[in-house]
Design a protein around this motif. Structure first.
Motif, PDB file in Angstrom:
ATOM      1  N   TYR A  23       0.825  -1.212   0.000  1.00 13.28           N
ATOM      2  CA  TYR A  23       0.000   0.000   0.000  1.00 13.28           C
ATOM      3  C   TYR A  23       0.855   1.257   0.000  1.00 13.28           C
ATOM      4  O   TYR A  23       1.892   1.306   0.671  1.00 13.28           O
ATOM      5  N   GLY A  42       0.470  -7.378   9.084  1.00 20.80           N
ATOM      6  CA  GLY A  42       1.305  -6.316   8.565  1.00 20.80           C
ATOM      7  C   GLY A  42       2.775  -6.693   8.638  1.00 20.80           C
ATOM      8  O   GLY A  42       3.365  -6.725   9.718  1.00 20.80           O
ATOM      9  N   MET A  47      -1.058  -0.607  11.038  1.00 13.63           N
ATOM     10  CA  MET A  47      -2.424  -0.532  10.532  1.00 13.63           C
ATOM     11  C   MET A  47      -3.351  -0.078  11.650  1.00 13.63           C
ATOM     12  O   MET A  47      -3.183  -0.491  12.801  1.00 13.63           O
ATOM     13  N   VAL A  49      -7.300  -0.227  12.362  1.00 11.85           N
ATOM     14  CA  VAL A  49      -8.553  -0.827  11.906  1.00 11.85           C
ATOM     15  C   VAL A  49      -9.693  -0.261  12.741  1.00 11.85           C
ATOM     16  O   VAL A  49      -9.649  -0.295  13.978  1.00 11.85           O
ATOM     17  N   VAL A  74      -9.609   0.664   7.149  1.00 13.38           N
ATOM     18  CA  VAL A  74      -8.230   0.458   7.584  1.00 13.38           C
ATOM     19  C   VAL A  74      -7.362   1.599   7.064  1.00 13.38           C
ATOM     20  O   VAL A  74      -7.427   1.936   5.881  1.00 13.38           O
ATOM     21  N   ARG A  75      -6.563   2.171   7.973  1.00 17.18           N
ATOM     22  CA  ARG A  75      -5.574   3.175   7.566  1.00 17.18           C
ATOM     23  C   ARG A  75      -4.214   2.507   7.561  1.00 17.18           C
ATOM     24  O   ARG A  75      -3.794   1.904   8.555  1.00 17.18           O
ATOM     25  N   MET A  76      -3.527   2.590   6.431  1.00 16.11           N
ATOM     26  CA  MET A  76      -2.244   1.933   6.235  1.00 16.11           C
ATOM     27  C   MET A  76      -1.105   2.943   6.360  1.00 16.11           C
ATOM     28  O   MET A  76      -1.039   3.903   5.592  1.00 16.11           O
ATOM     29  N   VAL A  79       2.531   0.265   4.938  1.00 19.75           N
ATOM     30  CA  VAL A  79       2.196  -1.132   5.202  1.00 19.75           C
ATOM     31  C   VAL A  79       2.320  -2.009   3.962  1.00 19.75           C
ATOM     32  O   VAL A  79       1.919  -1.627   2.866  1.00 19.75           O
ATOM     33  N   THR A  81       0.961  -5.897   3.441  1.00 19.93           N
ATOM     34  CA  THR A  81       0.184  -6.902   4.165  1.00 19.93           C
ATOM     35  C   THR A  81       0.342  -8.295   3.559  1.00 19.93           C
ATOM     36  O   THR A  81       0.652  -8.452   2.375  1.00 19.93           O
TER      37      THR A  81
END
Length: 253
Positions: A23, A42, A47, A49, A74-76, A79, A81
């Motif tokens: 991301y 991660g 992350m 959530v 979700v804020r990355m 990240v 995954t």
């Protein structure tokens, strides 16, 4: 499978679909849901959530178990995954709320291998054995309490989300009550009824949860000062008491 959309493979007849995704920094996966349960790991970054009921912060090398059909975003933060999307019937023991877990070295290696499977991997061969072992290993993981609950009322929930985004040690119950045009006593009683704890205790926990991504880019001394602690030692003691491990365990190496 790497950098593919779940919707493109969701109907493949495999209980476990491993997908690796990279991301851009700061990308937000806005509110969505998927019918499969998700094991979201991660490999790098942090992350955050969110569901309607709470916020879970997931540091590097941890994972979060997300129930199937749960609305979330979700804020990355830098990240990459390694996810498993799992048919709900294959995991009747899956938790009904999001759960952050530590990831064992064995499970980490299995995840790294699994994301290179073909979409219709061989169930009877090595890939099928790894998929089965992944589920066995997940059942053995220990929860980590890196979460904070949210009130059910939209106005209280908005206050809490705003605070999590920018925790300010100067904010008081009186400030929040004034925002909602109510008395401090009525506000405190209502907040406790919806969350089970006082607003002050909630803000303390929220600041500690918010410290997790800060620890990736700042020193413990800087984070302690940013969050209003009198010293790094007092911040470390509060963090360790709440989460069971010191903030140094999450600091950038």
């Amino acid at each position: 499978m790497r950098n593919v959309q779940l919707a493109d493979v969701d109907q493949v007849a495999r209980d476990v679909l491993p997908i690796g995704t990279d991301y851009p920094p700061g990308q937000v996966l806005d509110w969505h849901r998927h019918r499969r349960a998700q094991f979201l790991y991660g490999a790098t970054g942090v992350m955050i959530v969110e569901t309607d009921d709470g916020t879970w912060t997931v540091p590097t090398d941890r994972a979060v178990l997300i129930p199937g059909d749960m609305r979330h975003r979700v804020r990355m933060l830098n990240v990459s995954t390694r996810s498993l999307y799992i048919e709900p019937d294959a995991v009747p023991w899956w938790p009904h709320v999001c759960t952050v877990v530590d990831v064992t070295p064995l499970l980490r290696e299995l995840l790294l291998v699994a994301v290179d499977f073909e979409t219709e991997y061989d169930l009877a061969g090595r890939e099928g054995a790894i998929a089965a072992l992944l589920l066995h290993e997940i059942t053995r993981l220990s929860p980590v309490p890196l979460h904070v609950g949210l009130p059910s009322s939209p106005d209280l929930r908005d206050l809490c989300r705003e605070y999590l985004a920018d925790p300010d040690v100067q904010i008081t119950n009186e400030d929040w009550a004034r925002r909602l045009v109510t008395s401090e006593r009525a506000f405190t009683r209502r907040f406790r009824r919806e969350t089970g704890i006082s607003p002050a205790a909630w803000r303390t926990r929220a600041r500690l949860v918010a410290s997790v991504p800060l620890l990736r880019t700042s020193t413990i001394t800087q984070v302690a000062s940013r969050l209003g602690y009198s010293s790094p030692a007092s911040f470390t003691a509060a963090f360790s008491r709440t989460f069971g491990f010191p903030p140094s365990a999450l600091a950038a190496k």
